[in-house]
Design a protein around this motif. Structure first.
Motif, PDB file in Angstrom:
ATOM      1  N   ARG A  18       0.859  -1.194   0.000  1.00  0.00           N
ATOM      2  CA  ARG A  18       0.000   0.000   0.000  1.00  0.00           C
ATOM      3  C   ARG A  18       0.894   1.243   0.000  1.00  0.00           C
ATOM      4  O   ARG A  18       2.132   1.144   0.007  1.00  0.00           O
ATOM      5  N   GLU A  39       5.923  -7.573   0.919  1.00  0.00           N
ATOM      6  CA  GLU A  39       4.988  -6.948   1.871  1.00  0.00           C
ATOM      7  C   GLU A  39       4.832  -7.862   3.088  1.00  0.00           C
ATOM      8  O   GLU A  39       4.685  -9.073   2.929  1.00  0.00           O
ATOM      9  N   ASN A  81      11.759   0.517   0.718  1.00  0.00           N
ATOM     10  CA  ASN A  81      10.689   1.445   1.101  1.00  0.00           C
ATOM     11  C   ASN A  81      10.036   1.099   2.430  1.00  0.00           C
ATOM     12  O   ASN A  81       9.502   1.976   3.099  1.00  0.00           O
ATOM     13  N   TYR A 152      12.324   6.708  14.935  1.00  0.00           N
ATOM     14  CA  TYR A 152      12.073   6.912  13.504  1.00  0.00           C
ATOM     15  C   TYR A 152      13.084   7.892  12.916  1.00  0.00           C
ATOM     16  O   TYR A 152      13.700   7.634  11.870  1.00  0.00           O
ATOM     17  N   THR A 187      -0.792   9.233   2.696  1.00  0.00           N
ATOM     18  CA  THR A 187      -0.867   7.759   2.681  1.00  0.00           C
ATOM     19  C   THR A 187      -1.596   7.317   3.949  1.00  0.00           C
ATOM     20  O   THR A 187      -1.846   8.137   4.841  1.00  0.00           O
TER      21      THR A 187
HETATM   22  P1  NAD Z   1       2.356   2.895   4.896  1.00  0.00           P
HETATM   23  O1  NAD Z   1       2.256   2.471   6.329  1.00  0.00           O
HETATM   24  O2  NAD Z   1       1.158   3.395   4.211  1.00  0.00           O
HETATM   25  O3  NAD Z   1       2.972   1.711   4.028  1.00  0.00           O
HETATM   26  C1  NAD Z   1       4.078   0.992   4.479  1.00  0.00           C
HETATM   27  C2  NAD Z   1       3.966  -0.422   3.940  1.00  0.00           C
HETATM   28  O4  NAD Z   1       5.108  -1.158   4.420  1.00  0.00           O
HETATM   29  C3  NAD Z   1       2.716  -1.145   4.466  1.00  0.00           C
HETATM   30  O5  NAD Z   1       2.139  -1.867   3.416  1.00  0.00           O
HETATM   31  C4  NAD Z   1       3.284  -2.038   5.544  1.00  0.00           C
HETATM   32  O6  NAD Z   1       2.492  -3.204   5.791  1.00  0.00           O
HETATM   33  C5  NAD Z   1       4.644  -2.373   4.982  1.00  0.00           C
HETATM   34  N1  NAD Z   1       5.573  -2.825   5.999  1.00  0.00           N
HETATM   35  C6  NAD Z   1       5.653  -2.397   7.292  1.00  0.00           C
HETATM   36  N2  NAD Z   1       6.587  -3.088   7.939  1.00  0.00           N
HETATM   37  C7  NAD Z   1       7.121  -3.967   7.053  1.00  0.00           C
HETATM   38  C8  NAD Z   1       8.127  -4.966   7.136  1.00  0.00           C
HETATM   39  N3  NAD Z   1       8.748  -5.236   8.296  1.00  0.00           N
HETATM   40  N4  NAD Z   1       8.435  -5.671   6.025  1.00  0.00           N
HETATM   41  C9  NAD Z   1       7.787  -5.446   4.862  1.00  0.00           C
HETATM   42  N5  NAD Z   1       6.799  -4.541   4.724  1.00  0.00           N
HETATM   43  C10 NAD Z   1       6.482  -3.812   5.819  1.00  0.00           C
HETATM   44  O7  NAD Z   1       3.533   3.960   4.854  1.00  0.00           O
HETATM   45  P2  NAD Z   1       3.945   5.002   3.698  1.00  0.00           P
HETATM   46  O8  NAD Z   1       3.497   6.320   4.131  1.00  0.00           O
HETATM   47  O9  NAD Z   1       3.594   4.489   2.348  1.00  0.00           O
HETATM   48  O10 NAD Z   1       5.523   4.968   3.914  1.00  0.00           O
HETATM   49  C11 NAD Z   1       6.401   4.218   3.103  1.00  0.00           C
HETATM   50  C12 NAD Z   1       7.813   4.631   3.426  1.00  0.00           C
HETATM   51  O11 NAD Z   1       7.969   6.025   3.213  1.00  0.00           O
HETATM   52  C13 NAD Z   1       8.228   4.376   4.879  1.00  0.00           C
HETATM   53  O12 NAD Z   1       9.582   3.986   4.929  1.00  0.00           O
HETATM   54  C14 NAD Z   1       8.051   5.728   5.522  1.00  0.00           C
HETATM   55  O13 NAD Z   1       8.853   5.882   6.647  1.00  0.00           O
HETATM   56  C15 NAD Z   1       8.476   6.631   4.382  1.00  0.00           C
HETATM   57  N6  NAD Z   1       7.985   8.005   4.506  1.00  0.00           N
HETATM   58  C16 NAD Z   1       6.658   8.273   4.480  1.00  0.00           C
HETATM   59  C17 NAD Z   1       6.235   9.589   4.569  1.00  0.00           C
HETATM   60  C18 NAD Z   1       4.790   9.968   4.541  1.00  0.00           C
HETATM   61  O14 NAD Z   1       4.488  11.139   4.737  1.00  0.00           O
HETATM   62  N7  NAD Z   1       3.880   9.071   4.262  1.00  0.00           N
HETATM   63  C19 NAD Z   1       7.165  10.611   4.707  1.00  0.00           C
HETATM   64  C20 NAD Z   1       8.513  10.311   4.716  1.00  0.00           C
HETATM   65  C21 NAD Z   1       8.908   8.984   4.620  1.00  0.00           C
END
Ligand code: NAD
Length: 245
Positions: A18, A39, A81, A152, A187
Motif C-alpha cells: 500500500r 509486503e 521502502n 524513527y 498515505t
Molecule cells: P504505509 O504504512 O502506508 O505503508 C508501508 C507499507 O510497508 C505497508 O504496506 C506495511 O504493511 C509495509 N511494511 C511495514 N513493515 C514492514 C516490514 N517489516 N516488512 C515489509 N513490509 C512492511 O507507509 P507510507 O506512508 O507508504 O511509507 C512508506 C515509506 O515512506 C516508509 O519507509 C516511511 O517511513 C516513508 N515516509 C513516508 C512519509 C509519509 O508522509 N507518508 C514521509 C517520509 C517517509
C-alpha cells in the motif's frame, strides 16, 4: 503512457502492499520494469499480489529474493521502502516513555531491514556490474519534527549515512545508491496522524499541500532510470519545500 525507461530491469520494492511502496511498484512497472513487491502484512500482500516478507526477518528476505531471482531473473533495482512509525493515540512516544521493544522493532524494520535486502542483493549487482539502490529516508531524518519519535528520526538519518557510504563502496562496481526524503505524503501512515497535524505541516510547506505517493514514485524512477546515470550518494527531498534542509 510513460516511456519505457526501465525496460529490461528487474526491481524489488519492499513494503509495496500500500502507500508509497505500492505507487513505486506501479510506476516502475509502467516504465517497463519487471517488479516484485514484498509486503509483511498478509492481507495487503494477498490483495497486491506481493510476496509475503517481513524485511526484518533475514531468512524470509533471503527466501523472497531467491524466489524473485527464480521467477524474474537477477535483480537490478532495489527500493528499500518498508518502514514503520509507531504512534499512540496518533502521537509519537517521548523518549522517556518509549518501550524498548518499540525502539528495537523500528530499528529492525527501518534500518536493518534495508541492510538485509542490500546484503542479499548487492553481491549479484556487483558480479553483473549493474545496480540501482534507493533507500526511503524522510525529511524527519534531516531535521527535527515533533510529529515523529526519536527511533524513527534516528533510522531515517542512518539511512542517509548508509546511502552515502554504500555509494562510495559500490560505485566502483557500477552501482548507484541514492535516497529519497519525502515530506508529508498522503498515505495511510499519514492519515493515522489526523487532520490537525497535516494542516500544520501544509502551513509550513511552501507548496501548501501534502505530496502524493505518485510524486515520490516518480523521484524513485528518476534515480533508478537513465536520466540519473551520474547521480549517486544523494538524498532527494520530495517535500514541497518543507524544511528545505
Ligand atoms: P504505509 O504504512 O502506508 O505503508 C508501508 C507499507 O510497508 C505497508 O504496506 C506495511 O504493511 C509495509 N511494511 C511495514 N513493515 C514492514 C516490514 N517489516 N516488512 C515489509 N513490509 C512492511 O507507509 P507510507 O506512508 O507508504 O511509507 C512508506 C515509506 O515512506 C516508509 O519507509 C516511511 O517511513 C516513508 N515516509 C513516508 C512519509 C509519509 O508522509 N507518508 C514521509 C517520509 C517517509
Amino acid at each position: 503512457m510513460a516511456a519505457a525507461t526501465h525496460a529490461g530491469r528487474v526491481a524489488v520494492v519492499t513494503g509495496a502492499g500500500r502507500g508509497i511502496g505500492a505507487a513505486i511498484a506501479a510506476e516502475l512497472a509502467a516504465r517497463g520494469a519487471r517488479v516484485a513487491a514484498l509486503e509483511a502484512d498478509p492481507a495487503l500482500a494477498a490483495a497486491a499480489g506481493a510476496i509475503l516478507c517481513d524485511v526484518a526477518d533475514r531468512a524470509a528476505v533471503d527466501a523472497a529474493c531467491a524466489r524473485v531471482e527464480a521467477e524474474l531473473g537477477p535483480v537490478d533495482i532495489l527500493v528499500n521502502n518498508a518502514g514503520i512509525s509507531p504512534k499512540h493515540d496518533g502521537k509519537a512516544a517521548p523518549v522517556q516513555e518509549m518501550d524498548p521493544a518499540e525502539w528495537d522493532r523500528v530499528l529492525a524494520v527501518n534500518l536493518t531491514g534495508a541492510w538485509n535486502l542490500i546484503r542479499r542483493l548487492s553481491p549479484g549487482m556487483v558480479a553483473r556490474r549493474r545496480g540501482w539502490i534507493v533507500n526511503q529516508s524522510s525529511i524527519a531524518g534531516k531535521a527535527y519534527t515533533p510529529i515523529v519519535a526519536c527511533h524513527y528520526a534516528a533510522t531515517k538519518a542512518a539511512l542517509i549515512g548508509l546511502t552515502r557510504h554504500l555509494a562510495g563502496e559500490l560505485g566502483p562496481h557500477g552501482i548507484t545508491v541514492n535516497a529519497v526524503a519525502p515530506g508529508r505524503i498522503a498515505t495511510p501512515m499519514v492519515a493515522a496522524a489526523g487532520g490537525a497535524t497535516n494542516a500544520a505541516v501544509v502551513a509550513e510547506t511552501p507548496l501548501r499541500r501534502l505530496g502524493t505517493p505518485e510524486e515520490v514514485a516518480r523521484a524513485v524512477c528518476f534515480l533508478t532510470g537513465p536520466d540519473a546515470a551520474f547521480v549517486t550518494g544523494q538524498t532527494l527531498d520530495v517535500a514541497g519545500g518543507w524544511m528545505m534542509t
